[in-house]
Design an enzyme around this catalytic site. Structure first.
Site, PDB file in Angstrom:
ATOM      1  N   GLU A  87      -6.027   7.559   8.224  1.00 32.44           N
ATOM      2  CA  GLU A  87      -5.771   8.508   7.131  1.00 32.44           C
ATOM      3  C   GLU A  87      -4.290   8.922   7.187  1.00 32.44           C
ATOM      4  O   GLU A  87      -3.847   9.637   8.101  1.00 32.44           O
ATOM      5  CB  GLU A  87      -6.679   9.742   7.172  1.00 32.44           C
ATOM      6  CG  GLU A  87      -8.092   9.466   6.690  1.00 32.44           C
ATOM      7  CD  GLU A  87      -8.152   9.071   5.216  1.00 32.44           C
ATOM      8  OE1 GLU A  87      -7.417   9.655   4.409  1.00 32.44           O
ATOM      9  OE2 GLU A  87      -8.924   8.164   4.882  1.00 32.44           O
ATOM     10  N   SER A  88      -3.548   8.477   6.172  1.00 33.42           N
ATOM     11  CA  SER A  88      -2.086   8.642   6.184  1.00 33.42           C
ATOM     12  C   SER A  88      -1.627  10.086   6.413  1.00 33.42           C
ATOM     13  O   SER A  88      -0.687  10.317   7.173  1.00 33.42           O
ATOM     14  CB  SER A  88      -1.499   8.094   4.886  1.00 33.42           C
ATOM     15  OG  SER A  88      -2.060   8.727   3.764  1.00 33.42           O
ATOM     16  N   CYS A 107       0.819  -1.227   0.000  1.00 32.89           N
ATOM     17  CA  CYS A 107       0.000   0.000   0.000  1.00 32.89           C
ATOM     18  C   CYS A 107       0.851   1.275   0.000  1.00 32.89           C
ATOM     19  O   CYS A 107       1.628   1.513   0.924  1.00 32.89           O
ATOM     20  CB  CYS A 107      -0.920  -0.002   1.218  1.00 32.89           C
ATOM     21  SG  CYS A 107      -1.824   1.546   1.396  1.00 32.89           S
ATOM     22  N   VAL A 131      -5.758   0.450   5.478  1.00 32.69           N
ATOM     23  CA  VAL A 131      -4.481   0.782   6.110  1.00 32.69           C
ATOM     24  C   VAL A 131      -3.992   2.092   5.473  1.00 32.69           C
ATOM     25  O   VAL A 131      -4.395   2.383   4.339  1.00 32.69           O
ATOM     26  CB  VAL A 131      -3.430  -0.349   5.885  1.00 32.69           C
ATOM     27  CG1 VAL A 131      -3.838  -1.592   6.627  1.00 32.69           C
ATOM     28  CG2 VAL A 131      -3.188  -0.632   4.406  1.00 32.69           C
ATOM     29  N   LYS A 191      -9.122  -9.449   4.799  1.00 27.61           N
ATOM     30  CA  LYS A 191      -8.929  -8.689   6.035  1.00 27.61           C
ATOM     31  C   LYS A 191      -9.530  -9.443   7.206  1.00 27.61           C
ATOM     32  O   LYS A 191     -10.670  -9.941   7.104  1.00 27.61           O
ATOM     33  CB  LYS A 191      -9.603  -7.314   5.901  1.00 27.61           C
ATOM     34  CG  LYS A 191      -8.842  -6.371   4.995  1.00 27.61           C
ATOM     35  CD  LYS A 191      -9.514  -5.031   4.879  1.00 27.61           C
ATOM     36  CE  LYS A 191     -10.331  -4.923   3.636  1.00 27.61           C
ATOM     37  NZ  LYS A 191     -10.942  -3.645   3.391  1.00 27.61           N
TER      38      LYS A 191
HETATM   39  N1  LIG Z   1      -7.046   7.987   2.213  1.00 31.37           N
HETATM   40  C1  LIG Z   1      -6.455   6.832   2.807  1.00 31.37           C
HETATM   41  C2  LIG Z   1      -6.290   5.733   1.761  1.00 31.37           C
HETATM   42  C3  LIG Z   1      -5.802   4.416   2.333  1.00 31.37           C
HETATM   43  C4  LIG Z   1      -6.040   3.267   1.368  1.00 31.37           C
HETATM   44  O1  LIG Z   1      -6.731   3.427   0.375  1.00 31.37           O
HETATM   45  N2  LIG Z   1      -5.466   2.109   1.708  1.00 31.37           N
HETATM   46  C5  LIG Z   1      -5.731   0.929   0.913  1.00 31.37           C
HETATM   47  C6  LIG Z   1      -4.526   0.131   0.518  1.00 31.37           C
HETATM   48  S1  LIG Z   1      -3.453   1.071  -0.506  1.00 31.37           S
HETATM   49  C7  LIG Z   1      -6.600  -0.030   1.703  1.00 31.37           C
HETATM   50  O2  LIG Z   1      -6.320  -0.323   2.846  1.00 31.37           O
HETATM   51  N3  LIG Z   1      -7.650  -0.534   1.055  1.00 31.37           N
HETATM   52  C8  LIG Z   1      -8.513  -1.514   1.635  1.00 31.37           C
HETATM   53  C9  LIG Z   1      -9.444  -2.084   0.602  1.00 31.37           C
HETATM   54  O3  LIG Z   1      -9.317  -1.762  -0.578  1.00 31.37           O
HETATM   55  O4  LIG Z   1     -10.315  -2.867   1.001  1.00 31.37           O
HETATM   56  C10 LIG Z   1      -5.123   7.199   3.467  1.00 31.37           C
HETATM   57  O5  LIG Z   1      -4.520   8.183   3.028  1.00 31.37           O
HETATM   58  O6  LIG Z   1      -4.712   6.535   4.431  1.00 31.37           O
END
Ligand SMILES: N[C@@H](CCC(=O)N[C@@H](CS)C(=O)NCC(=O)O)C(=O)O
Length: 229
Positions: free
Chosen positions: A64-65, A12, A52, A39
């Site tokens: 939120e990163s 990610c 994540v 998950k």
């Molecule tokens: N806006 C969020 C985006 C985080 C995100 O999209 N993470 C993805 C992996 S790159 C995730 O965990 N996705 C879970 C899924 O698709 O079910 C951030 O900045 O943390």
């Protein structure tokens, strides 16, 4: 056991942002690797969006990163990754916002797009974002990094996508435009950082990670959100 716990996934790029901040600040942390394709049920208690990264420190649970990264910069101020002066801080926040609101949604939507016309439209939009970053972003910087001489949260916000750009070329034939030499030089500087080298994965992993986006079968939280973006 470390004070800081990160729920993360190697693949990610958003989680990579936070791992880079922790490494740049030399913060000791434990982490749990989450399999995003399977998950665990308990993860819903930890991550309200089912995504994540999520960071736990004492009673603080943060997701939120970009928000995690500013939090880390406040609780571990050395070395600072945001400028001290309000105008410069606003400038940094603008570029972090641009990454979140414009650049990364266009990137994901280009991966997800299945029609030829939609792909061409999104490729043009991504190209315009790169050109804007080249001229108004890194092109306006007085130094190797986005904000000048020192690395900042802005650099760490964008780097993971540049790490994965060859995967975009692989699936969509779209890369960094030739008119972006400053971005190219910046990416090369970033790729030499020990933090970046520590977490870099081989290209095959990124290609595998984006496969379900590229063939349109991805149905996780990110794909759903990006289709609506
Ligand atoms: N806006 C969020 C985006 C985080 C995100 O999209 N993470 C993805 C992996 S790159 C995730 O965990 N996705 C879970 C899924 O698709 O079910 C951030 O900045 O943390």
């Amino acid at each position: 056991m470390a004070d800081v716990h990160l729920y993360s996934a190697q693949i990610c790029p958003y989680a990579a942002r936070t791992r880079l901040v922790l490494l740049e600040k030399n913060v000791r942390f434990d982490f749990t690797e989450i399999d995003l394709d399977a998950k665990p049920a308990w993860f819903a208690q930890v991550s309200p969006y089912g995504k994540v990264p999520v960071l736990k420190r004492g009673n603080d649970l943060i997701w939120e990163s970009s928000i995690i990264n500013e939090y880390l910069d406040e609780v571990f101020p050395d070395p600072p990754l945001m400028p001290a002066e309000p105008g410069a801080r606003a400038h940094a926040r603008f570029w972090i916002d641009f990454a979140n609101v414009k650049f990364t949604p266009t990137w994901y939507r280009l991966f997800l797009a299945q029609g030829k016309e939609e792909r061409a439209r999104l490729a043009a939009a991504l190209r315009a974002h790169f050109l804007f970053m080249e001229t108004a972003g890194i092109g306006a910087a007085k130094g190797s990094y986005w904000l000048g001489q020192n690395i900042s949260l802005v650099d760490l916000t964008y780097e993971p996508w540049f790490e994965r750009i060859a995967a975009l070329e692989h699936y969509r034939g779209v890369g960094l435009p030739a008119e972006c030499p400053r971005l190219k030089a910046w990416a090369a500087v970033m790729m030499e950082r020990p933090s970046v080298r520590t977490i870099a994965l081989p290209l095959e992993n990124y290609i595998a990670g984006y496969r379900s986006y590229a063939d349109g079968t991805a149905d996780g939280a990110t794909a759903r959100d990006m289709r609506q973006a």
